[in-house]
Enzyme design. Structure first.
Site, PDB file in Angstrom:
ATOM      1  N   LYS A   1       4.019   6.153  14.969  1.00  0.00           N
ATOM      2  CA  LYS A   1       3.497   7.345  14.426  1.00  0.00           C
ATOM      3  C   LYS A   1       4.075   8.556  14.890  1.00  0.00           C
ATOM      4  O   LYS A   1       4.187   8.580  16.138  1.00  0.00           O
ATOM      5  CB  LYS A   1       2.057   7.370  14.195  1.00  0.00           C
ATOM      6  CG  LYS A   1       1.092   6.323  13.562  1.00  0.00           C
ATOM      7  CD  LYS A   1       0.632   6.929  12.423  1.00  0.00           C
ATOM      8  CE  LYS A   1      -0.295   6.373  11.638  1.00  0.00           C
ATOM      9  NZ  LYS A   1       0.295   5.292  10.649  1.00  0.00           N
ATOM     10  N   THR A   2       4.459   9.590  14.115  1.00  0.00           N
ATOM     11  CA  THR A   2       4.716  10.631  14.589  1.00  0.00           C
ATOM     12  C   THR A   2       3.818  11.834  14.049  1.00  0.00           C
ATOM     13  O   THR A   2       2.962  11.684  13.414  1.00  0.00           O
ATOM     14  CB  THR A   2       6.220  11.197  14.151  1.00  0.00           C
ATOM     15  OG1 THR A   2       6.260  11.301  12.798  1.00  0.00           O
ATOM     16  CG2 THR A   2       7.364  10.044  14.542  1.00  0.00           C
TER      17      THR A   2
ATOM     18  N   LYS B   1      -1.138   2.710  19.334  1.00  0.00           N
ATOM     19  CA  LYS B   1      -0.230   1.910  18.293  1.00  0.00           C
ATOM     20  C   LYS B   1       1.033   2.973  18.231  1.00  0.00           C
ATOM     21  O   LYS B   1       1.058   4.205  18.034  1.00  0.00           O
ATOM     22  CB  LYS B   1      -1.093   1.954  16.960  1.00  0.00           C
ATOM     23  CG  LYS B   1      -0.794   0.870  16.076  1.00  0.00           C
ATOM     24  CD  LYS B   1      -1.615   0.901  14.891  1.00  0.00           C
ATOM     25  CE  LYS B   1      -1.481  -0.256  14.012  1.00  0.00           C
ATOM     26  NZ  LYS B   1      -2.521  -0.370  12.864  1.00  0.00           N
TER      27      LYS B   1
ATOM     28  N   GLN C   1      -7.465 -13.815   0.750  1.00  0.00           N
ATOM     29  CA  GLN C   1      -6.267 -13.833   1.736  1.00  0.00           C
ATOM     30  C   GLN C   1      -6.479 -15.230   2.090  1.00  0.00           C
ATOM     31  O   GLN C   1      -5.295 -15.986   2.233  1.00  0.00           O
ATOM     32  CB  GLN C   1      -6.266 -12.963   2.906  1.00  0.00           C
ATOM     33  CG  GLN C   1      -4.939 -13.196   3.970  1.00  0.00           C
ATOM     34  CD  GLN C   1      -4.946 -12.486   4.859  1.00  0.00           C
ATOM     35  OE1 GLN C   1      -5.218 -11.082   4.843  1.00  0.00           O
ATOM     36  NE2 GLN C   1      -4.469 -12.709   6.144  1.00  0.00           N
TER      37      GLN C   1
ATOM     38  N   ARG D   1      -9.777   1.884   1.700  1.00  0.00           N
ATOM     39  CA  ARG D   1      -8.552   2.399   1.436  1.00  0.00           C
ATOM     40  C   ARG D   1      -8.756   2.915   0.057  1.00  0.00           C
ATOM     41  O   ARG D   1      -9.447   2.495  -0.912  1.00  0.00           O
ATOM     42  CB  ARG D   1      -7.639   1.161   1.056  1.00  0.00           C
ATOM     43  CG  ARG D   1      -7.348   0.659   2.766  1.00  0.00           C
ATOM     44  CD  ARG D   1      -6.574  -0.550   2.614  1.00  0.00           C
ATOM     45  NE  ARG D   1      -6.264  -1.145   3.720  1.00  0.00           N
ATOM     46  CZ  ARG D   1      -5.298  -0.820   4.581  1.00  0.00           C
ATOM     47  NH1 ARG D   1      -4.365  -0.024   4.278  1.00  0.00           N
ATOM     48  NH2 ARG D   1      -5.111  -1.588   5.791  1.00  0.00           N
TER      49      ARG D   1
ATOM     50  N   HIS E   1       6.943  -0.022   7.067  1.00  0.00           N
ATOM     51  CA  HIS E   1       7.304   1.170   8.225  1.00  0.00           C
ATOM     52  C   HIS E   1       7.360   0.269   9.330  1.00  0.00           C
ATOM     53  O   HIS E   1       7.701  -1.238   9.181  1.00  0.00           O
ATOM     54  CB  HIS E   1       6.038   1.714   8.304  1.00  0.00           C
ATOM     55  CG  HIS E   1       4.650   1.067   8.389  1.00  0.00           C
ATOM     56  ND1 HIS E   1       4.336   0.082   9.591  1.00  0.00           N
ATOM     57  CD2 HIS E   1       3.611   0.816   7.532  1.00  0.00           C
ATOM     58  CE1 HIS E   1       3.276  -0.269   9.048  1.00  0.00           C
ATOM     59  NE2 HIS E   1       2.594  -0.009   7.848  1.00  0.00           N
TER      60      HIS E   1
ATOM     61  N   HIS F   1       5.728  -3.248  10.012  1.00  0.00           N
ATOM     62  CA  HIS F   1       6.153  -4.163   9.268  1.00  0.00           C
ATOM     63  C   HIS F   1       7.480  -4.745  10.080  1.00  0.00           C
ATOM     64  O   HIS F   1       8.013  -5.927   9.853  1.00  0.00           O
ATOM     65  CB  HIS F   1       6.697  -3.967   7.914  1.00  0.00           C
ATOM     66  CG  HIS F   1       5.283  -3.414   6.938  1.00  0.00           C
ATOM     67  ND1 HIS F   1       5.247  -2.107   6.450  1.00  0.00           N
ATOM     68  CD2 HIS F   1       4.071  -3.965   6.746  1.00  0.00           C
ATOM     69  CE1 HIS F   1       4.304  -2.177   5.783  1.00  0.00           C
ATOM     70  NE2 HIS F   1       3.288  -3.057   5.877  1.00  0.00           N
TER      71      HIS F   1
ATOM     72  N   ASP G   1      -4.207  -8.242  14.631  1.00  0.00           N
ATOM     73  CA  ASP G   1      -5.491  -7.633  14.087  1.00  0.00           C
ATOM     74  C   ASP G   1      -5.979  -8.408  12.702  1.00  0.00           C
ATOM     75  O   ASP G   1      -6.836  -8.558  12.074  1.00  0.00           O
ATOM     76  CB  ASP G   1      -5.265  -6.120  13.348  1.00  0.00           C
ATOM     77  CG  ASP G   1      -4.077  -5.809  12.461  1.00  0.00           C
ATOM     78  OD1 ASP G   1      -3.128  -6.982  12.467  1.00  0.00           O
ATOM     79  OD2 ASP G   1      -3.821  -4.793  11.924  1.00  0.00           O
TER      80      ASP G   1
ATOM     81  N   THR H   1       0.993  -1.064  -0.202  1.00  0.00           N
ATOM     82  CA  THR H   1       0.186  -0.040   0.033  1.00  0.00           C
ATOM     83  C   THR H   1       0.813   1.075  -0.180  1.00  0.00           C
ATOM     84  O   THR H   1       0.291   2.435  -0.268  1.00  0.00           O
ATOM     85  CB  THR H   1      -1.081   0.056   1.357  1.00  0.00           C
ATOM     86  OG1 THR H   1      -0.198  -0.095   2.363  1.00  0.00           O
ATOM     87  CG2 THR H   1      -2.041  -1.066   1.139  1.00  0.00           C
TER      88      THR H   1
ATOM     89  N   LYS I   1      -9.877  -0.204   9.330  1.00  0.00           N
ATOM     90  CA  LYS I   1     -10.047   1.109   8.595  1.00  0.00           C
ATOM     91  C   LYS I   1     -11.539   1.572   8.688  1.00  0.00           C
ATOM     92  O   LYS I   1     -12.161   0.613   8.796  1.00  0.00           O
ATOM     93  CB  LYS I   1      -9.746   0.872   7.097  1.00  0.00           C
ATOM     94  CG  LYS I   1      -8.237   0.472   6.580  1.00  0.00           C
ATOM     95  CD  LYS I   1      -7.641   1.867   7.100  1.00  0.00           C
ATOM     96  CE  LYS I   1      -5.747   1.669   6.958  1.00  0.00           C
ATOM     97  NZ  LYS I   1      -5.112   2.918   7.367  1.00  0.00           N
TER      98      LYS I   1
END
Length: 410
Positions: free
Chosen positions: A231-232, A228, A172, A87, A46, A49, A193, A41, A83
């Site tokens: 993230k910044t 989570k 999947q 997406r 990140h 992962h 998740d 995606t 989500k």
């Protein structure tokens, strides 16, 4: 000697398993092929992962064979899990470009030589499927009633779930069946998740082949409060040095909360678990040492020893003598960015990515969180002029630990 299963357990990496005893037996007594899926995606992996790659690494070191499955087919649909809205749909070209970026990054962490690991793309089989055949071979095994109880769909039903996304779980699940039939893959791993998707894949494989396969999820990377990580204010913490510089990456880990540092060391590094458990009694300034070890270890894994050494040096220089360094994150301004030779501090915060919006910049100043060249900014209307850039740059500090160099190009 500690088995790999005990190691994963002791580090707190395992969240849920379909058959705990059988999975332990497989990992301890056989050479198992397992897979983890990565939907393409974005054009970089990140921090979320990264946790999955660390788990892969633990298992590969113990002699098991990982399959890194790149979702060139599933990304065409998009996973609705977690989500609130659908997406953004990506083109096949974007998806394939992203998958190529993932492939390059993954090979830093996993050994793909001599068949020790495989990298596959699910588009190679999913995109060839005829829809009617797919419904008859795969769809026939799924109960809509049961699917609607899955956590990943429940959260979306109120807002609206597209029929396209509803097919994601089937695709999947088919991946697991395909990998079992063609590569002898017995276990699917993923973040917690992904539990609904994983158990449905195991169920489909059992229904079609009559053979038992297994699923295991690992802990999501969250703070003690359940928020989570990764993230910044300026977005995700990426593994690509062009998107998150090695210094910013180092600083992210150097600044984790006291309560989270030991957990991060267990989940994200290969430091011996006994060594990390010995740090559990640390407090006060010792925890700062633990954060430095965490930041250094992860930066070394992602960006190499040289970049980790440079980031550590820069951090020590900044927090020690307040010196400036070339490795600090920086932003270049052109003369045109200054209106009548001036720029407001708020505009500067937004341009440098220190604040995501002017409103947030205003709040930071009002809370006393911003300094320019070590002078606290007290007025939200404050402006900087050419005189402030006499030496060619200014250093903005947010809070105690975030430094940013803003250069004015002549």
């Amino acid at each position: 000697m500690m088995t790999v299963f005990e190691e994963l357990t002791r580090r707190g990496l395992i969240a849920q398993m379909t058959h705990p005893e059988k999975i332990e037996e497989l990992f301890n007594n056989e050479k198992v092929t397992f897979y983890i899926g990565f939907d393409a995606t974005a054009d970089s992996l990140h921090v979320g992962h990264f946790l999955q790659l660390v788990v892969m690494g633990h298992l590969q070191r113990a002699g098991h064979r990982p399959i890194a499955l790149l979702g060139t087919g599933t990304t065409m649909i998009g996973d609705p899990t977690g989500k609130s809205d659908m997406r953004k749909m990506l083109t096949p070209e974007q998806i394939n470009y992203n998958a190529e970026c993932f492939m390059r990054q993954m090979s830093h962490f996993i050994d793909f030589s001599d068949g020790k690991a495989l990298m596959l793309k699910n588009g190679d089989w999913l995109l060839k499927f005829n829809y009617i055949d797919f419904l008859r071979e795969v769809g026939v095994h799924f109960s809509v009633n049961r699917m609607l109880t899955a956590e990943c769909f429940k959260t979306r039903l109120e807002r609206g779930l597209s029929f396209m996304e509803f097919n994601y779980m089937l695709m999947q699940s088919y991946d697991f069946l395909y990998l079992y039939q063609n590569y002898g893959c017995k276990i699917e791993l993923g973040g917690d998740d992904q539990w609904s998707n994983i158990i449905n894949g195991a169920d489909l494989t059992r229904r079609v082949t009559g053979q038992e396969v297994y699923g295991m999820t690992f802990t999501l990377l969250t703070t003690k409060e359940g928020k989570k990580m990764g993230k910044t204010e300026s977005g995700a913490v990426w593994l690509d040095p062009e998107k998150t510089s090695p210094y910013e990456f180092f600083q992210y880990w150097r600044n984790v909360a006291d309560d989270d540092v030991i957990n991060c060391l267990k989940l994200l590094t290969y430091l011996p678990i006994e060594e990390i458990e010995g740090m559990e009694k640390w407090e006060g300034s010792q925890l700062n040492k633990a954060k430095e070890i965490l930041a250094y270890e992860i930066t070394k894994m992602v960006h190499g020893k040289e970049n980790a050494d440079k980031a550590l040096e820069t951090a020590k220089a900044l927090f020690g003598a307040g010196a400036q360094s070339d490795d600090m994150p920086s932003t270049h301004l052109a003369g045109g960015d200054l209106a009548d030779g001036e720029i407001s501090v708020i505009d500067l915060l937004v341009k440098a990515g220190i604040a995501p919006s002017k409103g947030e910049g205003r709040r930071l100043i009002q809370q006393g969180g911003i300094s320019v060249d070590d002078v606290k900014v007290l007025d939200i209307t404050e402006k900087l002029s050419l005189n402030n850039f006499e030496k060619g740059y200014v250093i903005i500090r947010k809070g105690k630990k975030v430094y940013h160099k803003v250069l004015l190009d002549k």
